[in-house]
Design an enzyme around this catalytic site. Structure first.
Site, PDB file in Angstrom:
ATOM      1  N   SER A 225       0.648  -1.080  -0.163  1.00 59.07           N
ATOM      2  CA  SER A 225      -0.163   0.037   0.211  1.00 59.07           C
ATOM      3  C   SER A 225       0.434   1.470  -0.132  1.00 59.07           C
ATOM      4  CB  SER A 225      -1.143  -0.433   1.154  1.00 59.07           C
ATOM      5  OG  SER A 225      -2.164   0.868   1.200  1.00 59.07           O
ATOM      6  N   ASP A 321      -7.981  -3.104  -7.195  1.00 61.23           N
ATOM      7  CA  ASP A 321      -7.102  -3.182  -5.449  1.00 61.23           C
ATOM      8  C   ASP A 321      -8.478  -2.355  -5.036  1.00 61.23           C
ATOM      9  OD1 ASP A 321      -6.847   0.047  -4.027  1.00 61.23           O
ATOM     10  OD2 ASP A 321      -4.777  -1.513  -4.171  1.00 61.23           O
ATOM     11  N   HIS A 388      -6.259  -6.305  -1.349  1.00 57.66           N
ATOM     12  CA  HIS A 388      -5.234  -5.246  -1.635  1.00 57.66           C
ATOM     13  C   HIS A 388      -4.181  -5.895  -0.393  1.00 57.66           C
ATOM     14  CE1 HIS A 388      -4.211  -0.147  -1.175  1.00 57.66           C
ATOM     15  NE2 HIS A 388      -3.985  -1.007   0.043  1.00 57.66           N
TER      16      HIS A 388
END
Length: 444
Positions: A225, A321, A388
């Site tokens: 991330s 995502d 994610h």
């Protein structure tokens, strides 16, 4: 703990059989720190974490409820202690609140004793004084709130059965407490905020080099991330730490954030990034090759960076995502009518037109990585999942039913690329063709 239908084709390792036990576990959840979900949401103008939400993994149509505690305790993942970088304060390398930064180090052994994997933690960004002041009261802005021990799972696991290529390496998780992807260097004295991400990066690397990383035969910088974005920004800096004889590569997991148009026709993520860049004075630490031709905010987007990274780089991303759907494509600020409320949290509730919009996002992502994927040194794993961060999760990294493209799972693809055992340029077909996804579904 997992809760699954008995006829599910996905057989989870742990099943709640007692309703009373399930209720107790759900109550305990409020007291537990998060493991997997590194998303952030806006609540009353502040950056809050998806840890506040119940979340599910959906595999092949089966919903699986998960709480963090039993996943760790029963699976016997190693718990690794927090090391604060004592020399950091003298360098001005501090968290948002001025506390010391830190990392978790699990030493390698055997054939991996001289190899190093450094994982940069994710956790969103703060783009306003108010958001960053709030962040000081969390582990994302202060080491005072960080867990003293965390489990090492997925790519950080020390078990060959869970992490075949990197299990015996020195494995490090650098904690994220600057709110700017390890890239800022400024302060706001009035709000008592320190934006010192770049200094934290330098202090952490210096400390790790002194602890043996300078003798590394092989090294991998990875991150998820906001940490995955930091990997792209810091990849060449990492490569320069080592002599040419050291094999050095970088892996960005869920860090390929697109400069995308949201459902209202605006650019929600660009607005957020502009605030981060301005507030933290990022322009001085962004790649010069980019700021020479584009504005600083554009140079915080990976699509404008990846083709110029010299060190071998692997892009791992879900084409749909989950964080980007919720915070970039269809945030509440861009959807005042609430027409995206259900789709935002559960892909199965998206209308045909909403799926079409998301397909356009995937197409753009695919097109943006095509040029990057051409050099042999680079790798790509772009799966058509609603997910994610897939490297630190045991179920997505290297489990029996982990996501795969052309029968190749994520851990195998990354290993093949890193050790140059075979090709690793894998781009999935569009949703809903992939039946191996561990899709994320959320419930407030």
């Amino acid at each position: 703990m997992l809760l699954s239908h008995s006829r599910s084709p996905y057989k989870p390792r742990y099943v709640i059989k007692s309703k009373t036990s399930m209720i107790k576990k759900c109550k305990m959840k409020k007291l537990l720190w998060s493991w997997i979900i590194l998303f952030n949401i806006h609540v009353n103008g502040m950056m809050m974490e998806f840890d506040e939400m119940e979340w599910f993994t959906v595999f092949n149509g089966t919903k699986v409820f998960q709480t963090q505690n039993d996943v760790f305790s029963e699976a016997k993942f190693p718990m690794v202690g927090l090391t604060l970088i004592q020399s950091a304060a003298a360098k001005g390398a501090v968290c948002l609140d001025g506390s010391l930064p830190g990392y978790h180090l699990h030493r390698g052994f055997g054939s991996g004793a001289n190899n190093w994997l450094v994982q940069l933690e994710g956790g969103g960004w703060c783009d306003t004084i108010r958001n960053c002041v709030y962040r000081k009261t969390t582990r994302r802005g202060s080491s005072s709130y960080m867990e003293k021990e965390i489990p090492f799972t997925g790519i950080l696991s020390d078990k060959a059965a869970d992490n075949p290529d990197f299990y015996n390496w020195n494995r490090v998780k650098v904690r994220y407490c600057d709110g700017g992807s390890f890239s800022g260097d400024s302060e706001n004295k009035a709000a008592q905020l320190q934006f010192r991400g770049k200094r934290i990066w330098l202090a952490a690397m210096e400390d790790l080099m002194a602890k043996g990383m300078r003798q590394a035969k092989q090294a991998l910088l990875s991150g998820c991330s906001a940490g995955g974005l930091a990997v792209i920004l810091r990849c060449d800096d990492f490569g320069k730490l080592f002599p040419p004889s050291t094999r050095v590569k970088c892996l960005s997991d869920a860090g390929f954030f697109l400069d995308a148009i949201d459902v209202s026709g605006g650019r929600s993520l660009r607005r957020l990034y502009a605030g981060v860049v301005r507030l933290q004075n990022l322009q001085t630490n962004l790649p010069q090759y980019c700021v020479n031709r584009l504005n600083p905010t554009s140079c915080f987007f990976p699509q404008n960076l990846i083709n110029q990274v010299k060190t071998p780089l692997f892009i791992l991303n879900a084409a749909y995502d989950s964080w980007q759907i919720q915070e970039s494509l269809a945030p509440k600020s861009a959807d005042p009518s609430g027409s995206w409320n259900d789709c935002r949290l559960n892909y199965a509730k998206c209308s045909a037109s909403q799926i079409q919009f998301l397909q356009g996002f995937r197409t753009r992502m695919v097109n943006l990585v095509k040029g990057f994927a051409m050099p042999s040194k680079n790798g790509v794993f772009l799966n058509s999942c609603f997910a994610h961060c897939q490297t630190e999760r045991h179920d997505t990294w290297f489990a029996q039913n982990s996501p795969a493209i052309k029968n190749k799972g994520i851990a195998v693809a990354v290993g093949d690329w890193y050790f140059e055992r075979g090709g690793a340029k894998l781009i999935d077909c569009a949703y809903p063709c992939d039946k191996t996804c561990h899709n994320l579904v959320f419930r407030r």
